[in-house]
Design an enzyme around this catalytic site. Structure first.
Site, PDB file in Angstrom:
ATOM      1  N   ASP A 238      36.137  37.843  92.167  1.00 20.55           N
ATOM      2  CA  ASP A 238      35.899  36.472  91.422  1.00 20.55           C
ATOM      3  C   ASP A 238      34.286  36.206  91.229  1.00 20.55           C
ATOM      4  O   ASP A 238      33.901  35.054  90.857  1.00 20.55           O
ATOM      5  CB  ASP A 238      36.171  35.308  92.479  1.00 20.55           C
ATOM      6  CG  ASP A 238      35.922  35.361  93.711  1.00 20.55           C
ATOM      7  OD1 ASP A 238      34.917  36.356  93.819  1.00 20.55           O
ATOM      8  OD2 ASP A 238      36.256  34.896  94.793  1.00 20.55           O
TER       9      ASP A 238
ATOM     10  N   ASP B 191      30.496  40.754 100.028  1.00 17.35           N
ATOM     11  CA  ASP B 191      30.636  39.322 100.807  1.00 17.35           C
ATOM     12  C   ASP B 191      31.663  39.069 101.651  1.00 17.35           C
ATOM     13  O   ASP B 191      32.559  39.852 101.884  1.00 17.35           O
ATOM     14  CB  ASP B 191      31.109  38.436  99.766  1.00 17.35           C
ATOM     15  CG  ASP B 191      30.145  38.228  98.565  1.00 17.35           C
ATOM     16  OD1 ASP B 191      28.641  38.522  98.728  1.00 17.35           O
ATOM     17  OD2 ASP B 191      30.116  37.512  97.317  1.00 17.35           O
TER      18      ASP B 191
ATOM     19  N   SER C 118      31.777  14.337 102.977  1.00 18.89           N
ATOM     20  CA  SER C 118      33.024  13.522 103.649  1.00 18.89           C
ATOM     21  C   SER C 118      33.250  12.150 103.405  1.00 18.89           C
ATOM     22  O   SER C 118      33.335  11.802 102.317  1.00 18.89           O
ATOM     23  CB  SER C 118      32.807  14.028 105.207  1.00 18.89           C
ATOM     24  OG  SER C 118      34.152  13.916 106.011  1.00 18.89           O
TER      25      SER C 118
ATOM     26  N   HIS D  51      33.380  22.629 105.818  1.00 19.62           N
ATOM     27  CA  HIS D  51      33.323  21.272 105.619  1.00 19.62           C
ATOM     28  C   HIS D  51      31.989  20.689 105.727  1.00 19.62           C
ATOM     29  O   HIS D  51      31.362  20.423 106.883  1.00 19.62           O
ATOM     30  CB  HIS D  51      34.283  20.445 106.517  1.00 19.62           C
ATOM     31  CG  HIS D  51      34.272  19.070 106.123  1.00 19.62           C
ATOM     32  ND1 HIS D  51      34.676  18.535 105.002  1.00 19.62           N
ATOM     33  CD2 HIS D  51      33.976  17.865 106.801  1.00 19.62           C
ATOM     34  CE1 HIS D  51      34.562  17.171 104.872  1.00 19.62           C
ATOM     35  NE2 HIS D  51      34.278  16.852 106.055  1.00 19.62           N
TER      36      HIS D  51
ATOM     37  N   ASP E 145      36.084  25.024 102.566  1.00 18.25           N
ATOM     38  CA  ASP E 145      36.185  23.864 103.471  1.00 18.25           C
ATOM     39  C   ASP E 145      37.831  23.859 104.106  1.00 18.25           C
ATOM     40  O   ASP E 145      38.577  23.786 103.164  1.00 18.25           O
ATOM     41  CB  ASP E 145      36.372  22.649 102.299  1.00 18.25           C
ATOM     42  CG  ASP E 145      36.097  21.346 103.464  1.00 18.25           C
ATOM     43  OD1 ASP E 145      36.726  21.245 104.514  1.00 18.25           O
ATOM     44  OD2 ASP E 145      35.233  20.397 102.978  1.00 18.25           O
TER      45      ASP E 145
END
Length: 577
Positions: free
Chosen positions: A283, A289, A212, A489, A436
């Site tokens: 993906d 998932d 961050s 995050h 995030d």
């Protein structure tokens, strides 16, 4: 219970899978002798042996950190300008020093020492250091550094917003420099000297690790002070600082544009479930998932949740709420010329978890949590609705340049010229969570792609098979990026969010072995030791693809493969990379 913001913004991910300090002995020790050490810009305020195994983090109540080896704790104040007041601490192992120096970062506006980072470094044998970035003298904490006050909002109070209006670093340009780049550099220079004086020899290698704001510090070090560190670990870097904070303003205004635009409690989870239903597994990940491996492949439109018939929120979205979410994904946009100021949020990061500091957190506050930066430019008037520029009416066409003219050169770590860092053998390892909700995931991709662009063809201009991309290969000799599926995050989230990124960096620097994969773990309830799943993190632009057989909870059943070329939303050149 009030949440301590030190543990909410920018904790470094799992570097390794007024305090309880021993009374000073009557006789001087190598540690206490440091009290008289003379260094430029520096006043050492204490040097004390701690042999108790415990440190009490200041606070009410204090929080114990246990299991510490004996160490020398040095506190110091750095004063590079008459208005500076930078606090640093250096923790020095009194036995078992690994010969390395570790600079560590924090989060948000910092304003205090991040003791968990010091403790992690100490336990791993490093001489470790951390800084408050010089903002503590202005009353700042990670979430707030300028505010119109908590206005009685319970959530704001809970997260440490001061009761009365404050202006943060307004009128203190030297403290803004300290926050932007000077505090970490001087912490590093003087921290090394303190370690040298204690051990009688210099550290063999120096590393920096932060997420961050710590990630911003990391990139700023590589750009401005390339000789400070041999290896730099930069997580979810807030490197495009002014525009990132504009995105916070934009998101808050988005949900407060009218009463109907507000996203209700539980609806972010509703949206996330719809995203997964449409996009999970497409993906390269597994169909079971609870996160997306690469959300750029997802084309989810929140319109599919539009209320019809007799449906009512929160079980569906109104037309106004659909607009809110479309703008959430679209990014921060100049309303006049359509230029992208900051990328939008990725599909799959929607959460009702307030600790993730996403939209569910931001919209419930009386003003944007991270708008303190704009008080540094506009002063106290920024907190008053009657003023020409405030947090509710910030003009994303005219006011952007005003902020950038004053702050961008000092705060934005956007230079992609790392030639000096690379020249002395420096290695940069970046990581970012794909889920995030605070800093758009593709910001790190955009920075890395810009590094590749400096070497020739960018990542988006050539494939990776059948001859590959020479520019990418050259970049990866000194810089590598790992994207983390399902991580919020810097930590948390539904994906494999715990990993050791520092050891691969050490191996890269010291043995010349670049990391291809990093093993990541998801613990049950995010609490060791029970393991829910493991998954390989792949060097970008590769992704982890399920082999098609075996448990999807075991990393060995996934292979890092070349990904197709995906679109990355990038800011306009003047706001980039």
């Amino acid at each position: 219970m009030r949440r301590d913001p030190r543990y909410l913004v920018g904790a470094t991910v799992a570097l390794f899978a007024g305090a309880a300090i021993a009374s000073s002995p009557a006789a001087a020790t190598p540690c206490t002798n440091l009290q008289s050490l003379q260094l430029q810009y520096t006043k050492i305020t204490s040097a004390t042996d701690n042999t108790t195994g415990t440190f009490l983090v200041p606070g009410s109540p204090p929080t114990p950190i246990t299991g510490l080896p004996p160490f020398c704790r040095v506190t110091a104040t750095l004063v590079p300008s008459s208005d500076s007041n930078i606090q640093i601490e250096v923790w020095l192992p009194e036995g078992g020093w690994n010969g390395r120096f570790l600079g560590t970062g924090g989060g948000g506006f910092q304003g205090q020492i991040t003791y968990t980072e010091l403790a992690a470094g100490l336990k791993a044998g490093f001489a470790a250091t951390n800084s408050d970035l010089g903002t503590g003298s202005s009353g700042c904490n990670p979430l707030y550094c300028g505010s119109s006050g908590n206005m009685g909002n319970a959530l704001a109070i809970d997260f440490g917003d001061p009761a009365a209006p404050t202006t943060g670093l307004f009128g203190h340009p030297e403290r803004i420099k300290d926050f932007g780049y000077r505090a970490i550099h001087l912490m590093t220079v003087q921290g090394k000297e303190i370690a040298n004086a204690f051990y009688g020899k210099r550290a063999q290698r120096a590393y920096f690790a932060g997420c961050s704001t710590g990630g911003q510090n990391a990139l700023m070090e590589a750009q401005r002070f390339p000789n400070d560190y041999d290896g730099i670990l930069a997580g979810a870097a807030a490197f495009n600082r002014t525009h990132l904070h504009m995105a916070g303003l934009y998101g808050w205004q988005n949900t407060h544009a009218s009463a109907g635009r507000f996203i209700q409690a539980g609806q972010m989870t509703l949206i996330n479930q719809a995203v997964l239903k449409q996009c999970v597994g497409q993906d390269g990940g597994a169909s079971t998932d609870q996160f997306l491996t690469d959300p750029r492949d997802c084309r989810f439109d929140p319109k599919v949740l539009l209320c019809t018939g007799g449906q009512m929120p929160p079980a569906c979205l109104t037309a106004d709420q659909v607009t809110t979410m479309q703008k959430y994904y679209a990014g921060t946009i100049d309303p006049v010329n359509g230029q992208v100021i900051n990328p939008g949020s990725e599909r799959g990061n929607e959460t009702d978890d307030l600790l993730a500091l996403g939209l569910a957190f931001q919209e419930r506050l009386p003003e944007p949590a991270f708008d303190g930066l704009f008080y540094w430019v506009f002063g106290p008037s920024f907190g008053y609705p009657s003023s020409s520029v405030n947090f509710a009416n910030f003009d994303f066409h005219h006011a952007v340049d005003t902020v950038d003219d004053q702050l961008a050169a000092v705060l934005n770590a956007t230079s992609t010229d790392l030639s000096d860092f690379r020249g002395h053998g420096g290695k940069l390892l970046m990581y970012h969570g794909w889920a995030d909700p605070l800093i758009p995931s593709q910001s790190s991709i955009n920075y890395f792609n810009a590094l590749v662009g400096n070497e020739g063809r960018g990542v988006q201009q050539a494939g990776f098979g059948n001859g590959g991309n020479p520019a990418l290969a050259r970049t990866q000799t000194y810089a590598r990026l790992f994207m983390v599926p399902g991580m919020y995050h810097c930590s948390g989230g539904p994906g494999p969010n715990t990993f050791d990124a520092l050891t691969p960096l050490l191996n890269w620097v010291e043995t010349g072995t670049p990391p291809e994969t990093i093993l990541a773990t998801k613990f049950v309830a995010d609490t060791p030791p029970a393991v829910q799943m493991t998954r390989p993190l792949c060097v970008y632009p590769k992704v982890a693809k399920y082999n098609g057989s075996g448990s999807t909870s075991i990393a060995a059943n996934f292979t890092c493969v070349t990904d197709e070329i995906d679109y990355n939303q990038t800011p306009a050149p003047k706001y980039g990379p």
